[in-house]
Design an enzyme around this catalytic site. Sequence first.
Site, mmCIF file in Angstrom:
data_model
loop_
_atom_site.group_PDB
_atom_site.id
_atom_site.type_symbol
_atom_site.label_atom_id
_atom_site.label_comp_id
_atom_site.label_asym_id
_atom_site.label_seq_id
_atom_site.Cartn_x
_atom_site.Cartn_y
_atom_site.Cartn_z
ATOM 1 N N VAL A 28 0.853 -1.192 0.000
ATOM 2 C CA VAL A 28 0.000 0.000 0.000
ATOM 3 C C VAL A 28 0.886 1.238 0.000
ATOM 4 C CG1 VAL A 28 -1.746 1.319 1.258
ATOM 5 C CG2 VAL A 28 -1.880 -1.171 1.193
ATOM 6 N N ALA A 73 4.529 4.168 2.902
ATOM 7 C CA ALA A 73 4.040 2.929 2.297
ATOM 8 C C ALA A 73 4.195 1.809 3.318
ATOM 9 C CB ALA A 73 4.817 2.601 1.025
ATOM 10 N N LYS A 74 3.617 0.674 3.019
ATOM 11 C CA LYS A 74 3.800 -0.511 3.851
ATOM 12 C C LYS A 74 3.487 -1.731 3.009
ATOM 13 C CE LYS A 74 5.030 -1.114 8.198
ATOM 14 N NZ LYS A 74 6.037 -0.284 8.887
ATOM 15 N N GLY A 75 4.111 -2.841 3.357
ATOM 16 C CA GLY A 75 3.856 -4.083 2.653
ATOM 17 C C GLY A 75 3.733 -5.230 3.628
#
Length: 384
Positions: A28, A73-75
């Site tokens: 995201v 962001a992040k994953g």
Amino acid sequence: MYPKVQLTVSIPVRMRDGSVRTFIGYRVQHSNARGPYKGGIRYYPTTDLDEVTALAMLMTYKCAVVDLPYGGAKGGVACNPKELTRDELERLTRRYTYMIYDIIGPYKDIPAPDVYTDAQVMAWIMDTYSQLAGRQTPEVVTGKPVALGGSEGREEATGLGTAIGLREAAKALNMGIKGLRVAVEGFGNVGSYAAMYLHEWGAKVVAVSDSKGGVYNPEGLNVPKLIEHKKRTGTVLGFEGAKEITDEELLHLDVDALVPAAVEGTINARTVHDVKAKIVSEGANGPVTSDADRVLSEKGVFVVPDILANAGGVTVSYFEWVQNLKREKWTKEEVLAKMEAKLVRAFHDVLNTSRRYAVSSRMGAMCLAVERVCEAIKLLNIWP
């Protein structure tokens, strides 16, 4: 209010028994108004799109409050890495990287380690991306092994940053750091380094805890020896000359400062009323619930919020990225000195903002971060 990109991918992985298992992964990207997206990748069984989206938003504001030229962001991948072999973990990581390849990159989105991912996972991501790009690209991720372009000082960064936040709060309250009585909840990477630096600066670390329990000595603990004991035995329990206590008892000790560096929500509506500390520096993400935060504010407790207190990690990640882009190598002393200067400046920016709006330090940090992001969005405008 809304992330720019939400990507969900199916990741087929051949398992050791020859079967194929499909995992669900996410990336995201919340905002890139202030620079490329930045944020970790976590491997955890309950990871889902909502969690990753919320964490991406927090990364936007964490980068903004420290004034890094990044967005958030992040994953994540919904898996239990403890159940996977090293080969399965590598295949999962490389396939996940292949599937998010189009939206990451040194000037697009730079991942980093998070829960249950580490320098080795970053090395696999870097290598996969580099193979696809046709050139060695160490700057695509941060948190890599030092041998592959990782930065000196990354291991200490988050704990040192948490200690710096506490030290600056003590100065703001005219308390000073010498002789300050501190309790540290959580004695992993963040808590142990925070305790070590506070001990070196003359604070009296009287209690620490880990997942198995805590130890307390009102005269102060010998932190270097305690770190050796934890490495040797796997727990702080049984440390010579210290009384064993529960985690909750640690939170309620009569101390000047508290460093919650374990998991989220440990200071909550049930535990907050007996907290006696005048300063709380949040080494963990979200260790204080919203209900408890209101109580701390009413009690006049100075909270160094997580998006500031534990921003040392992302700050050194930024320095790693800069070193990689320039193909330079900085010393640990240089890296940590630059990090300290940035965090001290950010602390005073937050303090001034909270005073300007007559709000808590947590709200001041969010006001400052949102102002910076909004200013960038307004200046960029909408195109086309």
